[in-house]
Design an enzyme around this catalytic site. Structure first.
Site, PDB file in Angstrom:
ATOM      1  N   PHE A 226       0.857  -1.188   0.000  1.00 39.92           N
ATOM      2  CA  PHE A 226       0.000   0.000   0.000  1.00 39.92           C
ATOM      3  C   PHE A 226       0.898   1.244   0.000  1.00 39.92           C
ATOM      4  O   PHE A 226       0.734   2.156   0.804  1.00 39.92           O
ATOM      5  CB  PHE A 226      -0.942   0.026   1.210  1.00 39.92           C
ATOM      6  CG  PHE A 226      -1.682  -1.258   1.446  1.00 39.92           C
ATOM      7  CD1 PHE A 226      -2.840  -1.544   0.740  1.00 39.92           C
ATOM      8  CD2 PHE A 226      -1.234  -2.189   2.376  1.00 39.92           C
ATOM      9  CE1 PHE A 226      -3.540  -2.726   0.954  1.00 39.92           C
ATOM     10  CE2 PHE A 226      -1.916  -3.371   2.597  1.00 39.92           C
ATOM     11  CZ  PHE A 226      -3.075  -3.650   1.891  1.00 39.92           C
ATOM     12  N   ASP A 248       0.932  -1.015  -4.904  1.00 42.84           N
ATOM     13  CA  ASP A 248      -0.299  -0.261  -4.676  1.00 42.84           C
ATOM     14  C   ASP A 248      -1.267  -0.573  -5.811  1.00 42.84           C
ATOM     15  O   ASP A 248      -0.839  -0.824  -6.950  1.00 42.84           O
ATOM     16  CB  ASP A 248      -0.042   1.245  -4.605  1.00 42.84           C
ATOM     17  CG  ASP A 248      -1.148   1.983  -3.867  1.00 42.84           C
ATOM     18  OD1 ASP A 248      -0.967   2.301  -2.666  1.00 42.84           O
ATOM     19  OD2 ASP A 248      -2.198   2.253  -4.482  1.00 42.84           O
ATOM     20  N   ASN A 276      -2.966  -5.773  -6.391  1.00 35.67           N
ATOM     21  CA  ASN A 276      -3.788  -5.989  -5.212  1.00 35.67           C
ATOM     22  C   ASN A 276      -2.893  -6.630  -4.154  1.00 35.67           C
ATOM     23  O   ASN A 276      -2.375  -7.734  -4.351  1.00 35.67           O
ATOM     24  CB  ASN A 276      -4.968  -6.905  -5.561  1.00 35.67           C
ATOM     25  CG  ASN A 276      -5.867  -7.190  -4.366  1.00 35.67           C
ATOM     26  OD1 ASN A 276      -5.410  -7.650  -3.321  1.00 35.67           O
ATOM     27  ND2 ASN A 276      -7.152  -6.927  -4.520  1.00 35.67           N
ATOM     28  N   ASP A 297       0.962  -0.329   5.334  1.00 35.75           N
ATOM     29  CA  ASP A 297       0.293   0.947   5.646  1.00 35.75           C
ATOM     30  C   ASP A 297      -0.988   1.041   4.815  1.00 35.75           C
ATOM     31  O   ASP A 297      -1.094   1.861   3.897  1.00 35.75           O
ATOM     32  CB  ASP A 297       1.228   2.126   5.339  1.00 35.75           C
ATOM     33  CG  ASP A 297       0.618   3.467   5.725  1.00 35.75           C
ATOM     34  OD1 ASP A 297      -0.293   3.492   6.582  1.00 35.75           O
ATOM     35  OD2 ASP A 297       1.035   4.493   5.158  1.00 35.75           O
ATOM     36  N   CYS A 337      -4.899   3.164  10.341  1.00 34.68           N
ATOM     37  CA  CYS A 337      -5.296   4.561  10.461  1.00 34.68           C
ATOM     38  C   CYS A 337      -6.781   4.677  10.797  1.00 34.68           C
ATOM     39  O   CYS A 337      -7.407   5.706  10.565  1.00 34.68           O
ATOM     40  CB  CYS A 337      -4.992   5.330   9.173  1.00 34.68           C
ATOM     41  SG  CYS A 337      -5.835   4.690   7.708  1.00 34.68           S
TER      42      CYS A 337
END
Length: 393
Positions: A226, A248, A276, A297, A337
Site C-alpha cells: 500500500f 499499490d 492488489n 500501511d 489509520c
C-alpha cells in the site's frame, strides 16, 4: 442565542473535553436558529457547558467551539485560534527538515471541522462541517495574513461533507498555480498533487514513522505494501536499503511513486508494481519470496464501527501473510489509520496472526501520528493512527 439542552446524564463526556453533541443526547432546543448558527449547550438543569455551531441534519448536531461563557465567536476568536495552531507547529517542527505539515487538525486545535495543510508555499483547506464552512471566507483571509502562502487550494471534495448537507467542490481560493508541487520531508523531496491526491494530497501524519525506518532497513530487502506515492519506499532507500519493492492498486499512485524515487536519485534501487496487495502477498508466499523488512500501511479498513469485524479479518490476513515472508530477525512495520480499531485490539489481531503464522514477535515500538496531528485528551477520535515496529523471532 438558541439553547440546546441535553438529556439527563449526557453531560459527562462533554465535561471531560469531548467536543461533539449527538442528536440522541438532546432533550430539547429552545429558541430559533438557522443551521450553522452558534448555539449554547446546557445540561439538563440548564447549566452552561459550551457554545458551538449546530446542524440538525447531522448526527453530530453541535460541535463545541468554546467552554468559556464569555468568549465571543467573532473574527478575533478565529484569529486567536488560528494563531495558536500556527505557533504550535512552529515550535514542535523547528528543525524537522520539512516544509509540509498539518497547520490545523480540526477539533484537536479547537476548530471543529477545519483541516489546513501546508505544502511548501501553498495551503490546502477543508471545511468539513456546515458551521465552519460558513466562516470559510474569514478563515482563509486570516490564514493568508498569518502564513502568506503563494496559493490556497480548496479540497472540499470529501464525502463526509454530504453528511453535513454540503456540496462537494474543489478549486483555487488564492491562485491559480500548478497543483503539482514538490515538498521536503526529512531531507527528501516528494511530488504532491494537491488537486487529485488522496485526502489533501499526501499523508503527512506518517512523517515521523517514515523517519523511524532508519534503524531497521540498512542493507535490507524491503517490501512496501500500500505504498501510495512512495513515502516509506523512498525513505527506506535513503536509509540504506539494498532493494525496495512498492505495491499499490492505484496506477496514479504508482506513477507518482516512480517519479518520487527518481527525484531523490533512487530510480534504480526502488521498483513499483500496480497490484492488489492481498493477492500479491499470497503469490510471494507461494514463490517462497523472503524480505528483511515488510511495511504495511493500508487505507482505513474500518470507517464505521459496524465494519469492524470485516476489518479485523483484513488486518489479520495481511499481517499473517507478511510475517510468513520475513525470516527470523526481520522487521514488520504495520499500521492502522482507523479510529475504530483501538490499539489494544490491533495488537490482539497482530498476535493472533503471529500464532497462525507460527511466528514469535518482539514489540520494538508503539508509534502514532506526527506531532502536527496532536491528540486531544477527552476526544479519542483524534488518536487514530497506530504504527507498530515488530521483530520476527
Amino acid at each position: 442565542m438558541a439553547r440546546v439542552q441535553l438529556r439527563r446524564g449526557e453531560e459527562g463526556r462533554l465535561q471531560r473535553g469531548h467536543p461533539w453533541v449527538y442528536r440522541t443526547e438532546i432533550a430539547s432546543i429552545h429558541g430559533t436558529y438557522t443551521p450553522g448558527d452558534i448555539v449554547a449547550v446546557e445540561d439538563y438543569r440548564g447549566r452552561f457547558i459550551g457554545r458551538g455551531y449546530i446542524n440538525p441534519a447531522s448526527m453530530i448536531t453541535v460541535r463545541i467551539l468554546t467552554n468559556d461563557r464569555d468568549e465571543k465567536i467573532d473574527k478575533v476568536f478565529w484569529r486567536r485560534r488560528l494563531t495558536a495552531a500556527v505557533d504550535y507547529r512552529r515550535r514542535v517542527l523547528a528543525g524537522a527538515g520539512t516544509d509540509a505539515y498539518r497547520v490545523v487538525f480540526g477539533e484537536a486545535d479547537f476548530l471543529p471541522g477545519l483541516i489546513v495543510d501546508k505544502f511548501g508555499p501553498y495551503l490546502v483547506v477543508q471545511t468539513l462541517a456546515l458551521g465552519i464552512d460558513r466562516f470559510k471566507e474569514t478563515l482563509v483571509e486570516i490564514l493568508d495574513e498569518l502564513l502568506q502562502p503563494e496559493g490556497i487550494y480548496e479540497r472540499n471534495d470529501a464525502p463526509v461533507r454530504e453528511l453535513e448537507g454540503l456540496e462537494l467542490r474543489s478549486g483555487f481560493l488564492k491562485g491559480p498555480f500548478d497543483p503539482q508541487v514538490i515538498i521536503q520531508e526529512n531531507g527528501l523531496k516528494f511530488y504532491v498533487d494537491l488537486a487529485a491526491g488522496q485526502k489533501t494530497g499526501y499523508f503527512l501524519d506518517q512523517r515521523e514513522n517514515r523517519a523511524a525506518l532508519q534503524s531497521l532497513v540498512k542493507g535490507a530487502r524491503v517490501l512496501d505494501c500500500f505504498c501510495h506515492t512512495g513515502g516509506f519506499s523512498v525513505h527506506a532507500a535513503h536509509y540504506g536499503a539494498r532493494e525496495v519493492l512498492g505495491l499499490d492498486i492505484s496506477p496514479e499512485a504508482i506513477a507518482m511513486a516512480r517519479r518520487n524515487a527518481v527525484l531523490n536519485g533512487f530510480g534504480n534501487l526502488c521498483s513499483f508494481e500496480e497490484a492488489n496487495v492481498f493477492d500479491a502477498l499470497r503469490e510471494f508466499e507461494r514463490r517462497k519470496e523472503r524480505f528483511d523488512v515488510v511495511i504495511l500501511d493500508p487505507p482505513a479498513f474500518v470507517k464505521a464501527r459496524k465494519a469492524l469485524e470485516g476489518a479485523i479479518r483484513g488486518y489479520k490476513e495481511i499481517n499473517l501473510r507478511a510475517m510468513k515472508l520475513l525470516s527470523p530477525g526481520g522487521f514488520l512495520v504495520t499500521c492502522s489509520c482507523s479510529y475504530h480499531m483501538p490499539e489494544d485490539l490491533f495488537l490482539e489481531v497482530i498476535q493472533s496472526a503471529a500464532m497462525d503464522a507460527r511466528r514469535r514477535l518482539r514489540l520494538l515500538a508503539r508509534r502514532g501520528q506526527a506531532l502536527d496531528h496532536p491528540v486531544l485528551l477527552g476526544y479519542d477520535e483524534s488518536r487514530y493512527l497506530k504504527c507498530l515496529l515488530l521483530e520476527i523471532i
